[in-house]
Scaffold this motif. Structure first.
Motif, mmCIF file in Angstrom:
data_model
loop_
_atom_site.group_PDB
_atom_site.id
_atom_site.type_symbol
_atom_site.label_atom_id
_atom_site.label_comp_id
_atom_site.label_asym_id
_atom_site.label_seq_id
_atom_site.Cartn_x
_atom_site.Cartn_y
_atom_site.Cartn_z
ATOM 1 N N TYR A 97 -6.936 4.070 -8.380
ATOM 2 C CA TYR A 97 -6.226 4.029 -7.094
ATOM 3 C C TYR A 97 -4.750 3.816 -7.371
ATOM 4 O O TYR A 97 -4.387 2.948 -8.156
ATOM 5 N N TYR A 140 -4.016 -2.954 -0.631
ATOM 6 C CA TYR A 140 -5.245 -2.160 -0.731
ATOM 7 C C TYR A 140 -6.227 -2.818 -1.705
ATOM 8 O O TYR A 140 -7.430 -2.899 -1.440
ATOM 9 N N GLU A 143 -5.206 5.995 2.641
ATOM 10 C CA GLU A 143 -4.451 5.489 3.792
ATOM 11 C C GLU A 143 -2.961 5.710 3.566
ATOM 12 O O GLU A 143 -2.522 5.976 2.446
ATOM 13 N N TRP A 178 0.392 3.540 4.145
ATOM 14 C CA TRP A 178 0.876 2.177 4.404
ATOM 15 C C TRP A 178 2.328 2.250 4.859
ATOM 16 O O TRP A 178 3.135 2.959 4.287
ATOM 17 N N VAL A 216 -1.767 5.758 -0.310
ATOM 18 C CA VAL A 216 -2.658 5.183 -1.329
ATOM 19 C C VAL A 216 -3.717 6.250 -1.619
ATOM 20 O O VAL A 216 -4.436 6.694 -0.728
ATOM 21 N N LYS A 233 -9.027 -3.840 0.743
ATOM 22 C CA LYS A 233 -10.027 -2.757 0.780
ATOM 23 C C LYS A 233 -10.962 -2.771 -0.432
ATOM 24 O O LYS A 233 -12.151 -2.488 -0.308
#
Length: 384
Positions: A275, A159, A378, A380, A366, A163
């Motif tokens: 995060y 991530y 998301e 994973w 996440v 991202k």
């Protein structure tokens, strides 16, 4: 000695022999399961919800008639975020006749307690410790309700790189815990494999209160993000101090950050651009999740604090499911039934022990924290 007295002595002796011949915890009409948790100290914000979830699971099982015609009791042992106390708690719980143990949100404490269960031939299911080597280190009686650190570290590394677009990352590690060291190790491995660069590594210890030296080095480093591998107590403090220093770069981590301290310590304004990878649970609409949240609110007059409440619930569920299938609380048979778990619909995702160890394959959520608000970005999935 009169005939009546002799008969009473004989009957007492027979009752004692019969009780000793029964499996631990089965000498009465209660199946005892130990809930070993750190209800005080640095791990309390994730371990207390863990025990609450475990006790709730037992209550709901009993409302449906219990197990093997008996009541289930989860006995809580507070081991105070102390390794010696964890070993003492495990010894006491085994002496108290617990047929299985569960608990802990950290590997260090599992390693102090679970080997004693292994030695006695009784299963231990960790509700929150995530080092993937745990079953190998402890032995065949060790099982995990959560995923391994390799999976959660890979999820947040993916991530961060894909991202968040980070290419240069600083890594901070709590150097006093097995869990935090493993988390950093797997994160660095994955991030570098993706093409990212670890430009600086810094360390601290559990109980540290001042991170100004690490922050000064972080400011000079010119990183795109900082990975902070910590347990809950330091998760809130590091976030607060990084943001108070005027640094706005993303803070990324694993499930040590899945605590209300991440928002309450810095406050909602500073709890921003954080995060973390954690257990699949928040914002999930599966019936197992919705029912659990409803029952938890009913029992404790508040929603579950974090995923560790759900993991405590799941750990008891796994043990109960195995007892049902084994038809006994005998340690050997219980271990066999646990190892054969397939497609168990847990709150934190479906659990199958398809790997050769007691580590399940599960999805990893996440989560982003923006202005104190949590959001699932998301889920994973590990490669099969």
């Amino acid at each position: 000695m009169g005939m009546r007295k002799k008969m009473l002595v004989l009957l007492s002796a027979m009752a004692l022999v019969a009780a000793l011949a029964l499996p631990a915890g089965a000498a009465d009409d209660t199946i005892k399961i130990a809930g070993l948790f750190n209800l005080t100290g640095g791990m309390s914000s994730i371990d207390t919800p863990g025990l609450n979830g475990a006790k709730l699971a037992a209550k709901l099982i009993n409302e449906k008639g219990g197990l093997l015609g008996k009541k289930v009791e989860v006995i809580g042992y507070d081991t105070k975020t102390d390794q010696k106390a964890a070993a003492t708690g495990a010894k006491k719980s085994l002496a108290d006749g617990c047929v299985a143990g569960l608990g802990y949100g950290d590997t260090t404490f599992v390693m102090a307690a679970a080997p004693l269960y292994q030695k006695k031939g009784r299963p231990f299911v960790t509700s929150g410790a995530t080092h993937p080597m745990l079953p190998k280190w402890v032995g065949e009686y060790m099982f995990m309700a959560p995923f391994g650190d390799d999976d959660q570290s890979y999820a947040i590394a993916d991530y961060t790189y894909k991202k968040l677009g980070a290419r240069k990352v600083v890594v901070w590690t709590d150097n006093s815990m097995d869990f935090t060291k493993a988390l950093s190790k797997f994160f660095k491995e994955r991030f570098k494999k993706l093409g990212g660069e670890i430009i600086l590594e810094d360390f601290f210890m559990m109980g540290d209160k001042d991170f100004s030296a690490q922050i000064a080095r972080l400011k000079k480093a010119g990183a795109d993000a900082v990975f902070v591998s910590s347990i809950p107590n330091e998760a809130g403090l590091t976030t607060k101090q990084i943001r108070e220093a005027g640094l706005t770069l993303p803070i990324v981590s694993g499930d040590g950050f899945d605590t209300e301290l991440i928002t309450t310590v810095p406050g909602p304004k500073l709890a921003n651009d954080v995060y973390f990878a954690t257990h699949t649970y928040r914002e999930d609409k599966r019936p197992e999740v919705l029912n659990f949240i409803e029952e938890y609110k009913k029992e404790y007059n508040r929603p579950p604090e974090n995923a560790f409440a759900a993991l405590g619930f799941d750990a008891v569920g796994l043990i109960a499911d195995a007892i049902k299938r084994a038809g006994t609380t005998d340690g050997k048979e219980l271990r066999k039934a646990l190892a054969a778990t397939k497609g168990y619909k847990a709150v934190t995702g479906e659990i199958t022990y398809s790997r050769p160890s007691g580590v399940p394959m599960k999805g990893v959520s996440v989560i982003s924290v923006k202005n104190g608000k949590y959001k699932v970005e998301e889920v994973w999935m590990p490669a099969k």
